[in-house]
Design a protein around this motif. Structure first.
Motif, PDB file in Angstrom:
ATOM      1  N   ALA B  56      13.501  -8.585  46.972  1.00  0.00           N
ATOM      2  CA  ALA B  56      12.949  -9.603  46.076  1.00  0.00           C
ATOM      3  C   ALA B  56      14.005 -10.522  45.464  1.00  0.00           C
ATOM      4  O   ALA B  56      13.835 -11.733  45.418  1.00  0.00           O
ATOM      5  N   GLN B  57      15.096  -9.937  44.980  1.00  0.00           N
ATOM      6  CA  GLN B  57      16.088 -10.748  44.266  1.00  0.00           C
ATOM      7  C   GLN B  57      16.648 -11.839  45.156  1.00  0.00           C
ATOM      8  O   GLN B  57      17.102 -11.575  46.272  1.00  0.00           O
ATOM      9  N   ALA B 343       3.724 -21.152  35.084  1.00  0.00           N
ATOM     10  CA  ALA B 343       3.174 -19.877  34.613  1.00  0.00           C
ATOM     11  C   ALA B 343       4.026 -19.438  33.436  1.00  0.00           C
ATOM     12  O   ALA B 343       5.024 -18.728  33.583  1.00  0.00           O
ATOM     13  N   PHE B 350       7.921 -18.917  27.406  1.00  0.00           N
ATOM     14  CA  PHE B 350       8.361 -17.690  28.069  1.00  0.00           C
ATOM     15  C   PHE B 350       7.486 -17.441  29.301  1.00  0.00           C
ATOM     16  O   PHE B 350       6.278 -17.605  29.257  1.00  0.00           O
ATOM     17  N   PRO B 351       8.117 -17.056  30.441  1.00  0.00           N
ATOM     18  CA  PRO B 351       7.363 -16.916  31.687  1.00  0.00           C
ATOM     19  C   PRO B 351       6.260 -15.861  31.622  1.00  0.00           C
ATOM     20  O   PRO B 351       6.358 -14.900  30.853  1.00  0.00           O
ATOM     21  N   SER B 352       5.245 -16.054  32.446  1.00  0.00           N
ATOM     22  CA  SER B 352       4.110 -15.154  32.449  1.00  0.00           C
ATOM     23  C   SER B 352       3.746 -14.764  33.884  1.00  0.00           C
ATOM     24  O   SER B 352       2.881 -15.373  34.495  1.00  0.00           O
ATOM     25  N   PRO B 353       4.416 -13.736  34.423  1.00  0.00           N
ATOM     26  CA  PRO B 353       4.046 -13.294  35.766  1.00  0.00           C
ATOM     27  C   PRO B 353       2.684 -12.604  35.759  1.00  0.00           C
ATOM     28  O   PRO B 353       2.196 -12.224  34.701  1.00  0.00           O
ATOM     29  N   VAL B 378       2.022 -14.021  41.085  1.00  0.00           N
ATOM     30  CA  VAL B 378       3.162 -14.796  40.579  1.00  0.00           C
ATOM     31  C   VAL B 378       4.181 -13.746  40.147  1.00  0.00           C
ATOM     32  O   VAL B 378       4.009 -13.083  39.128  1.00  0.00           O
ATOM     33  N   THR B 379       5.194 -13.546  40.981  1.00  0.00           N
ATOM     34  CA  THR B 379       6.127 -12.440  40.751  1.00  0.00           C
ATOM     35  C   THR B 379       7.191 -12.833  39.734  1.00  0.00           C
ATOM     36  O   THR B 379       7.389 -14.025  39.475  1.00  0.00           O
ATOM     37  N   PRO B 380       7.871 -11.852  39.152  1.00  0.00           N
ATOM     38  CA  PRO B 380       8.863 -12.187  38.118  1.00  0.00           C
ATOM     39  C   PRO B 380      10.187 -12.710  38.661  1.00  0.00           C
ATOM     40  O   PRO B 380      11.095 -12.972  37.888  1.00  0.00           O
ATOM     41  N   PHE B 381      10.317 -12.862  39.985  1.00  0.00           N
ATOM     42  CA  PHE B 381      11.662 -13.066  40.542  1.00  0.00           C
ATOM     43  C   PHE B 381      12.108 -14.510  40.703  1.00  0.00           C
ATOM     44  O   PHE B 381      13.277 -14.771  40.894  1.00  0.00           O
ATOM     45  N   TYR B 382      11.184 -15.456  40.669  1.00  0.00           N
ATOM     46  CA  TYR B 382      11.560 -16.837  40.982  1.00  0.00           C
ATOM     47  C   TYR B 382      11.102 -17.794  39.886  1.00  0.00           C
ATOM     48  O   TYR B 382      10.664 -17.365  38.830  1.00  0.00           O
ATOM     49  N   ASP B 383      11.181 -19.084  40.210  1.00  0.00           N
ATOM     50  CA  ASP B 383      10.849 -20.119  39.245  1.00  0.00           C
ATOM     51  C   ASP B 383       9.394 -19.993  38.765  1.00  0.00           C
ATOM     52  O   ASP B 383       8.502 -19.663  39.543  1.00  0.00           O
ATOM     53  N   PRO B 384       9.136 -20.274  37.479  1.00  0.00           N
ATOM     54  CA  PRO B 384       7.758 -20.182  36.974  1.00  0.00           C
ATOM     55  C   PRO B 384       6.832 -21.325  37.396  1.00  0.00           C
ATOM     56  O   PRO B 384       5.642 -21.266  37.105  1.00  0.00           O
TER      57      PRO B 384
END
Lengths: 82, 451
Positions: B56-57, B343, B350-353, B378-384
């Motif tokens: 993922a990273q 998101a 603040f992002p919202s995966p 919408v995963t936590p790893f990339y741009d929102p």
């Protein structure tokens, strides 16, 4: 008997124990921590979220490794209250 | 020579889908690369073929130069489109493509390298007679040297890392004491983040407008502009809304800006599409800020007013085709606006995966460049940023009305988004008057949120 308090990550993301790759860890296992101390950092969508101690005590153990992927609500460490 | 048979897309999300769309139109096969977190993403199934590139990273997948090269070789791709972000402005990646005889769809490694250094870019632009923000043109080595320069220029100033970007490695200083306090740390941060400790000083321009010029240049020396984009609605140095034409420019000022952009691009023998970013001060003076040597997120507003397909132009220029259009043939028609759907929490940013449990989009008279569909994670790893909403109207007022209507008809559930913020901006009087600077969101925070 001392209470054990589990530390959770409220958000999913990538777990970091250090503020930067070339820096020391925030807290070593066995260290004393105070409420508000930063224990670790979670990277979520290019933002960084600090996980802070919510109690005073000794950080007994981390359950996740540096750069592990976390789910929301995952247990990341345990503090033995003092 | 000839056109490409197969293009690898070294990116993800909405921009990967966007590039696939043009490749399909042109009869070019596509290779998608995806991380383990993106296996179910729409672009993966829309490409002709898809290969998993790693965990993922991003640094273990999309940023891994050797893995991208290896997959390009294994799938016999003739060319790589880097999209934006990730490896798109990495000269080392471009060099590796050149070594492996894979066409990089973008400018040369040398050009990317020059424009990646803010100091070098300043020097080149001054040679071309393009104004840069008043400041120093060489690396500042010590605090003492910095203080001398600072007192010459006058505060407030920005202390900047030459290799910096995305808001990192910039520090606003109001006086000697502040400069002394931050100098070493900024230099240190630049060294650890960018492996280049070069720092310099620039005048701080308060209440600036951010206006950029889209340019197109082939490998035969033909350089065209595709007019400007107004990008002043920003939060934390991230763009939220873009439009073209800019409501701030009159014809004289526009011509001056477009001419400057073309002079700058010719100076560095730039090829492919690129964007010259400028800032305007309160007295209508404009200064070169930086160049983005790639396709921009907000390229659709330019496509809407010119009717051109920027990805198609990129592919053709990279295949060494000559531009067949002339500047006189490029007209701007009407007005286009793009809103970026993030998101994230509209108050804290603040992002919202999460999982998109519902996505309803209106069908008529609007363009959606989205990376997700209903059911996507919408995963936590990339741009929102999860998608872009683009409308085109005969006038600016009509475009705003269309955008208001489209936003009202969108229903997205499962993650927090900035949809409400976008709606409120479209109804904000200052925005409607077209009189706004990069301070717009900060100044209007309460008004925008309470709407």
């Amino acid at each position: 008997m001392a209470e054990q308090k589990t530390v959770l990550s409220p958000i999913p993301g990538v777990f970091y124990r250090k503020p930067a790759p070339d820096k020391d860890v925030y807290v070593k296992e066995g260290n004393t921590v105070k409420t508000g101390d930063v224990l670790a950092m979670v990277e979520v969508m290019k933002n960084f979220y600090e996980i802070k101690a919510e109690t005073d005590g000794v950080l007994a153990q981390f359950f996740v490794e540096d750069e592990d992927l976390l789910d929301a609500g995952q247990e990341i460490a345990v503090i033995i209250e003092q | 020579m000839g056109y490409f048979k197969k293009v690898l897309i070294a990116n993800r999300g909405e921009i990967a889908r966007r590039i696939i769309r043009t490749c399909n139109k042109e009869g070019i096969r596509t290779v998608a690369v995806y991380s383990e977190a993106d296996a179910e993403a729409p672009y993966v199934s829309e490409a002709t073929e898809a290969v998993c590139i790693g965990p993922a990273q991003a640094k273990k997948s999309y940023l891994d130069i050797e893995k991208v090269i290896q997959i390009a070789k294994e799938t016999h791709a003739d060319a790589i489109h880097p999209g934006y972000g990730f490896l798109s402005e990495n000269p080392e990646f471009v060099r590796r493509c050149e070594e492996e005889n894979i066409v990089f769809i973008g400018p040369s490694a040398e050009t990317i390298h020059i424009m990646g250094s803010k100091l070098e870019a300043r020097t080149q632009m001054q040679k071309a007679g393009v104004r840069v923000v008043p400041g120093t043109d060489k690396s500042i080595e010590s605090v003492d040297e910095a203080l001398l320069i600072a007192n010459d220029l006058g505060y407030p100033l920005m202390l900047k890392a030459s290799a910096g970007g995305g808001g990192i490695g910039m520090q606003l200083v109001q006086n000697d004491a502040e400069l002394i306090k931050v100098f070493d740390a900024t230099k240190q941060q630049a060294t650890s983040f960018f492996k280049d400790g070069t720092v310099f000083l620039e005048k701080w321009i308060s209440n600036p407008r951010h206006i950029e010029v889209q340019i197109v240049a082939d490998t035969y020396g033909n350089v065209l502009h595709l007019f400007e984009r107004e990008c002043s609605v920003q939060r934390r140095n991230q763009k939220v809304i873009e439009e073209s034409p800019s409501p701030f420019l009159n014809d004289t000022l526009r011509k001056e800006l477009l001419d400057a952009a073309i002079r700058g691009v010719k100076q560095i023998d730039y090829t492919n599409v690129g964007t010259m970013e400028f800032i305007f001060d309160e007295n209508q003076n404009f200064y070169f800020l930086e160049m983005n040597t790639r396709l921009q997120v907000e390229h659709p507003v330019t496509e809407e007013i010119t009717g051109l397909d920027l990805v198609e132009l990129q592919l053709k220029i990279a295949a060494k085709e000559k531009l067949t259009i002339t500047q006189e043939e490029i007209n701007k028609t009407g007005h286009a606006i793009e809103c970026r759907l993030y998101a994230e929490d509209p108050n804290t940013f603040f992002p919202s995966p999460g999982v998109i449990s519902r996505l309803k989009l209106p069908e008529n008279d609007v363009r959606f460049d989205f990376g997700i569909i209903e059911g996507s994670a919408v995963t936590p790893f990339y741009d929102p940023m999860i998608g872009k909403i683009i409308v085109h109207g005969i006038t600016r007022d009509q475009a705003i009305e269309k955008m208001q209507r489209v936003l009202d008809e969108i229903d997205v559930q499962g993650v927090k988004t900035n949809l409400m913020l976008l709606k409120q901006i479209m109804k904000n009087n200052q925005f409607i008057r077209g009189n706004y600077t990069t301070q717009f969101l900060a100044e209007n925070k309460i008004q925008v949120l309470e709407g």
